[in-house]
Design a protein around this motif. Structure first.
Motif, PDB file in Angstrom:
ATOM      1  N   TYR A 276       0.852  -1.187   0.000  1.00  0.00           N
ATOM      2  CA  TYR A 276       0.000   0.000   0.000  1.00  0.00           C
ATOM      3  C   TYR A 276       0.892   1.242   0.000  1.00  0.00           C
ATOM      4  O   TYR A 276       2.126   1.140   0.034  1.00  0.00           O
ATOM      5  CB  TYR A 276      -0.948   0.008   1.208  1.00  0.00           C
ATOM      6  CG  TYR A 276      -0.265  -0.233   2.539  1.00  0.00           C
ATOM      7  CD1 TYR A 276       0.456   0.774   3.177  1.00  0.00           C
ATOM      8  CD2 TYR A 276      -0.357  -1.473   3.175  1.00  0.00           C
ATOM      9  CE1 TYR A 276       1.077   0.552   4.396  1.00  0.00           C
ATOM     10  CE2 TYR A 276       0.264  -1.703   4.395  1.00  0.00           C
ATOM     11  CZ  TYR A 276       0.978  -0.679   5.003  1.00  0.00           C
ATOM     12  OH  TYR A 276       1.596  -0.900   6.198  1.00  0.00           O
ATOM     13  N   ARG A 277       0.270   2.395  -0.003  1.00  0.00           N
ATOM     14  CA  ARG A 277       1.035   3.638  -0.087  1.00  0.00           C
ATOM     15  C   ARG A 277       1.809   3.863   1.205  1.00  0.00           C
ATOM     16  O   ARG A 277       1.247   3.870   2.292  1.00  0.00           O
ATOM     17  CB  ARG A 277       0.092   4.810  -0.364  1.00  0.00           C
ATOM     18  CG  ARG A 277       0.811   6.144  -0.514  1.00  0.00           C
ATOM     19  CD  ARG A 277      -0.096   7.167  -1.153  1.00  0.00           C
ATOM     20  NE  ARG A 277       0.492   8.490  -1.189  1.00  0.00           N
ATOM     21  CZ  ARG A 277       0.008   9.511  -1.885  1.00  0.00           C
ATOM     22  NH1 ARG A 277      -1.080   9.340  -2.609  1.00  0.00           N
ATOM     23  NH2 ARG A 277       0.592  10.689  -1.872  1.00  0.00           N
ATOM     24  N   GLN A 278       3.110   4.085   1.069  1.00  0.00           N
ATOM     25  CA  GLN A 278       3.975   4.265   2.224  1.00  0.00           C
ATOM     26  C   GLN A 278       4.802   5.545   2.150  1.00  0.00           C
ATOM     27  O   GLN A 278       5.638   5.803   3.016  1.00  0.00           O
ATOM     28  CB  GLN A 278       4.908   3.056   2.361  1.00  0.00           C
ATOM     29  CG  GLN A 278       4.148   1.734   2.502  1.00  0.00           C
ATOM     30  CD  GLN A 278       5.071   0.544   2.516  1.00  0.00           C
ATOM     31  OE1 GLN A 278       5.772   0.298   3.496  1.00  0.00           O
ATOM     32  NE2 GLN A 278       5.081  -0.208   1.425  1.00  0.00           N
ATOM     33  N   SER A 279       4.606   6.334   1.112  1.00  0.00           N
ATOM     34  CA  SER A 279       5.366   7.564   0.922  1.00  0.00           C
ATOM     35  C   SER A 279       4.599   8.480  -0.014  1.00  0.00           C
ATOM     36  O   SER A 279       3.703   8.030  -0.753  1.00  0.00           O
ATOM     37  CB  SER A 279       6.749   7.240   0.336  1.00  0.00           C
ATOM     38  OG  SER A 279       7.425   8.407  -0.068  1.00  0.00           O
ATOM     39  N   ASP A 280       4.920   9.756   0.001  1.00  0.00           N
ATOM     40  CA  ASP A 280       4.316  10.719  -0.925  1.00  0.00           C
ATOM     41  C   ASP A 280       5.218  10.999  -2.114  1.00  0.00           C
ATOM     42  O   ASP A 280       4.922  11.863  -2.940  1.00  0.00           O
ATOM     43  CB  ASP A 280       4.001  12.032  -0.203  1.00  0.00           C
ATOM     44  CG  ASP A 280       2.911  11.878   0.837  1.00  0.00           C
ATOM     45  OD1 ASP A 280       2.062  10.981   0.665  1.00  0.00           O
ATOM     46  OD2 ASP A 280       2.916  12.638   1.829  1.00  0.00           O
ATOM     47  N   ILE A 281       6.335  10.273  -2.214  1.00  0.00           N
ATOM     48  CA  ILE A 281       7.323  10.521  -3.267  1.00  0.00           C
ATOM     49  C   ILE A 281       7.289   9.374  -4.272  1.00  0.00           C
ATOM     50  O   ILE A 281       7.251   8.202  -3.899  1.00  0.00           O
ATOM     51  CB  ILE A 281       8.740  10.649  -2.667  1.00  0.00           C
ATOM     52  CG1 ILE A 281       8.784  11.794  -1.655  1.00  0.00           C
ATOM     53  CG2 ILE A 281       9.778  10.883  -3.763  1.00  0.00           C
ATOM     54  CD1 ILE A 281      10.085  11.880  -0.878  1.00  0.00           C
ATOM     55  N   ILE A 282       7.297   9.717  -5.555  1.00  0.00           N
ATOM     56  CA  ILE A 282       7.273   8.701  -6.607  1.00  0.00           C
ATOM     57  C   ILE A 282       8.254   9.101  -7.699  1.00  0.00           C
ATOM     58  O   ILE A 282       8.380  10.276  -8.048  1.00  0.00           O
ATOM     59  CB  ILE A 282       5.844   8.526  -7.169  1.00  0.00           C
ATOM     60  CG1 ILE A 282       5.752   7.281  -8.054  1.00  0.00           C
ATOM     61  CG2 ILE A 282       5.377   9.761  -7.924  1.00  0.00           C
ATOM     62  CD1 ILE A 282       4.320   6.877  -8.402  1.00  0.00           C
ATOM     63  N   LEU A 283       8.980   8.113  -8.220  1.00  0.00           N
ATOM     64  CA  LEU A 283       9.940   8.328  -9.299  1.00  0.00           C
ATOM     65  C   LEU A 283       9.271   8.002 -10.626  1.00  0.00           C
ATOM     66  O   LEU A 283       8.772   6.889 -10.837  1.00  0.00           O
ATOM     67  CB  LEU A 283      11.171   7.449  -9.084  1.00  0.00           C
ATOM     68  CG  LEU A 283      12.307   7.590 -10.110  1.00  0.00           C
ATOM     69  CD1 LEU A 283      12.877   9.012 -10.101  1.00  0.00           C
ATOM     70  CD2 LEU A 283      13.410   6.568  -9.834  1.00  0.00           C
TER      71      LEU A 283
END
Length: 387
Positions: A276-283
């Motif tokens: 699931y979502r674990q951060s607000d940062i995506i590459l």
């Protein structure tokens, strides 16, 4: 004339007595329906008798579609990611690439652990491990004899382990017995297996600040993405990977919104394997997600019955092999669902079959080097073997 009038008047008098409950009990009982319909157009009754069952049957058939279409009325879009631009070219040095991302290059690369739960995706696993092999220190795979829906399944990886001799010296394999609790929410069994994968990672020897990829087998990070993250300092502790989203094969490009794959700088006692979502940062543009990309129709059927969203198989005919083959070649939805979006504009824009894409540019190298073997994954080859 007078006789006719007198007869009509007599009937009305009797009717008034019955409807006004002045007649006998027997007469009242026999005339109840007529009294109820007094003043009501019989055509309206017929319309209601037909329309109500048809409406209820329509809700039964298409209730899920109606719910998905109205989703924007009660559910807001999730918080947007902070998207990091992704720079890559094979002729650019790693020092330069790290600098372009705002990071510094390391003197030596971090160790990388690639961990997956395995169900039945043998071909996709081969693509994944060949793509990542130059950059991964340890491959970690957990297999169960139970699906998330508590169906007994064979240990397919164990039976095909000979196909993966190229990673054998770097492979930590584990098998866990299923709990087989019928009627339990499939996500409970899934969580149980992910906790077991945490233990298997410790057995594999993962240590602080090693890189750990968390993604399903069919969520394949590109090799150069993992190489970038292992060589660069100051990368985020947790970063999600934006993947190109495909369905059935690399012919049907859905969008670029797949985000569940993530890379973690491992922290003992804190890092937990999850999806699931674990951060607000995506590459940005970091690989491929090829969902339901199977060689055999039988594999589609097995996956539809086995994975956590088995409730989407609402009718038995969804599992009909001919229907499945037709759906694949049309680029339609196996479960006859509307797109899972949060705005009416996006829902309407994605309704209908997925457009065909005839681009095979920037796909996994192992796929193109073995195009004859994996022909069914390339554009123009929608026909599947029965299996």
């Amino acid at each position: 004339m007078s006789g006719g009038y007198s007869n009509s008047k007599k009937t009305d008098d009797i009717y008034e007595k019955v409807c006004g409950q002045q007649a006998s009990f027997a007469a009242l009982t026999m005339s109840r329906l007529r009294c109820m319909l007094r003043g009501i157009d019989i055509r309206i009754c017929i319309v209601l008798l037909i329309a109500i069952p048809v409406f209820m049957f329509g809700i039964y058939l298409h209730g899920q579609k109606i719910t998905y279409f109205l989703r924007p009325l009660w559910e807001s879009p999730p918080k947007p990611f902070h998207e990091i631009p992704h720079y890559y070219n094979e002729n650019v040095t790693m020092e330069r690439l790290c600098h372009l991302h705002g990071w510094k290059v390391r003197e030596s690369p971090r160790r990388v652990f690639d961990a997956v739960l395995f169900n039945n995706e043998i071909d996709i696993l081969a693509l994944r491990w060949n793509e990542l092999s130059p950059y991964v220190t340890q491959f970690v795979l957990l297999e169960s004899n139970s699906t998330f829906t508590s169906l007994l399944k064979p240990l397919l990886f164990a039976g095909n382990r000979h196909q993966f001799k190229f990673v054998e010296p770097r492979l930590t394999y584990g098998m866990i017995g299923g709990r087989f609790k019928k009627g339990e929410n499939p996500f409970v069994e899934e969580a149980y297996q992910r906790v077991a994968l945490d233990q298997l990672l410790r057995i594999a020897g993962i240590e602080e600040d090693d890189l750990l990829t968390m993604s399903d087998v069919d969520e394949i990070p590109s090799g150069h993405t993992i190489n970038l993250l292992r060589w660069c300092d100051d990368i985020p502790p947790v970063i999600h990977l934006q993947l190109r989203n495909y369905l059935y094969s690399f012919e049907y490009h859905v969008d670029n919104k797949s985000w569940r794959a993530s890379v973690h700088r491992y922290k003992p006692g804190k890092t937990r394997y999850a999806h699931y979502r674990q951060s607000d940062i995506i590459l940005s543009d970091s690989g491929w997600h090829c969902s339901f990309c199977f060689r055999y129709v039988s594999e589609f059927i097995f996956k539809m019955k086995a994975y956590s969203h088995t409730d989407r198989v609402r009718f038995p005919h969804y599992l009909n092999p001919k229907r499945i083959q037709d759906v694949i070649c049309k680029g339609a939805d196996l479960f006859d669902m509307l797109p899972e979006e949060y705005t009416f504009k996006e829902i309407i824009g994605k309704m209908g079959p997925i457009p065909h894409s005839y681009s095979a540019v920037h796909l996994p190298a192992y796929l193109l080097n073995n195009a004859e073997k994996y022909k069914y994954l390339l554009p123009g080859n929608c026909r599947r073997e029965s299996g």
